[in-house]
Write an enzyme that holds these catalytic residues in place. Structure first.
Site, PDB file in Angstrom:
ATOM      1  N   ASP A   1      -0.942 -33.008 112.025  1.00  0.00           N
ATOM      2  CA  ASP A   1      -1.855 -32.406 112.997  1.00  0.00           C
ATOM      3  C   ASP A   1      -3.026 -31.797 112.250  1.00  0.00           C
ATOM      4  OD1 ASP A   1      -2.237 -31.712 115.930  1.00  0.00           O
ATOM      5  OD2 ASP A   1      -2.576 -29.774 114.972  1.00  0.00           O
TER       6      ASP A   1
ATOM      7  N   GLU B   1      -6.799 -29.397 112.928  1.00  0.00           N
ATOM      8  CA  GLU B   1      -7.704 -28.639 113.789  1.00  0.00           C
ATOM      9  C   GLU B   1      -9.104 -28.934 113.271  1.00  0.00           C
ATOM     10  OE1 GLU B   1      -6.503 -27.349 116.454  1.00  0.00           O
ATOM     11  OE2 GLU B   1      -4.406 -27.478 115.806  1.00  0.00           O
TER      12      GLU B   1
ATOM     13  N   HIS C   1      -1.961 -24.813 118.983  1.00  0.00           N
ATOM     14  CA  HIS C   1      -3.352 -25.005 118.542  1.00  0.00           C
ATOM     15  C   HIS C   1      -3.609 -24.487 117.133  1.00  0.00           C
ATOM     16  CE1 HIS C   1      -4.272 -26.674 122.393  1.00  0.00           C
ATOM     17  NE2 HIS C   1      -3.922 -25.565 123.005  1.00  0.00           N
TER      18      HIS C   1
ATOM     19  N   ASP D   1       1.723 -26.847 115.775  1.00  0.00           N
ATOM     20  CA  ASP D   1       1.633 -28.051 116.588  1.00  0.00           C
ATOM     21  C   ASP D   1       2.507 -29.173 116.021  1.00  0.00           C
ATOM     22  OD1 ASP D   1       0.014 -26.873 118.477  1.00  0.00           O
ATOM     23  OD2 ASP D   1      -1.819 -27.888 117.842  1.00  0.00           O
TER      24      ASP D   1
END
Length: 184
Positions: free
Chosen positions: A21, A23, A160, A165
């Site tokens: 994951d 961001e 998030h 996540d």
């Protein structure tokens, strides 16, 4: 950017894999930057190793992204830059199948950044829990990771952030795998 060597999207249920994951500062690879990358390596569906870095972007993080992720400009001020992190990430994932929610987004960003900053090609195949959820849970109002997690009773506290996540995604994957395998 054409991603000639990009791995294949699989509808599969591996027991050995790495959940990934990221961001980012926005939605468009090439224009926006990765500000956090995490990965969790599983063998026989048992967590074996983890990888997580905040990354210092070239441009400031917008208030919208800070509100969404909780990642502030102060948090990334002393973080390594993307060119330092990408080779470490590449080494960590090896040739594992990658798993993620709406993982094509993550894979595209990772592919572009690995190539741009390190000259490395991300050719790992990947499994998308969004795709699995649409097949297993067509009756849900949407297939956001938080909605799927809520359906299975998985806590979404801390969602998030990339590492959290990954944990949520893995729990969803395990449940979706069970659901689909008992049907087919």
């Amino acid at each position: 950017m054409e991603r000639v060597f990009k791995g294949k999207s699989l509808f599969a249920f591996p027991s050995d894999y790495t959940v990934v994951d990221i961001e980012t500062t926005g939605l468009v690879s090439g224009e926006c930057e990765i500000i956090e990358v995490s990965a969790l390596k599983y063998r026989g569906e048992v967590l074996r190793d983890g990888f997580s870095y905040l990354i210092k972007p070239m441009q400031p993080i917008s208030p919208f992204i800070t509100d969404l992720t909780g990642i502030t400009n102060e948090m990334v001020d002393g973080a390594p830059e993307i060119n330092e992190v990408m080779p470490k990430f590449y080494e960590f994932i090896g040739d594992d199948i990658l798993i993620g929610h709406n993982v094509n987004f993550d894979v595209n960003f990772l592919y572009d950044n690995l190539w741009h900053y390190s000259g490395l090609v991300l050719d790992n195949s990947f499994v998308d829990t969004l795709r699995l959820a649409r097949k297993a849970l067509p009756f849900l109002s949407n297939h956001k990771q938080t909605t799927i997690a809520a359906y299975y009773g998985i806590s979404t506290d801390g969602a998030h952030r990339a590492l959290r996540d990954c944990e949520i995604c893995n729990a969803c994957y395990i449940n979706l795998k069970k659901e689909l395998l008992k049907r087919d």
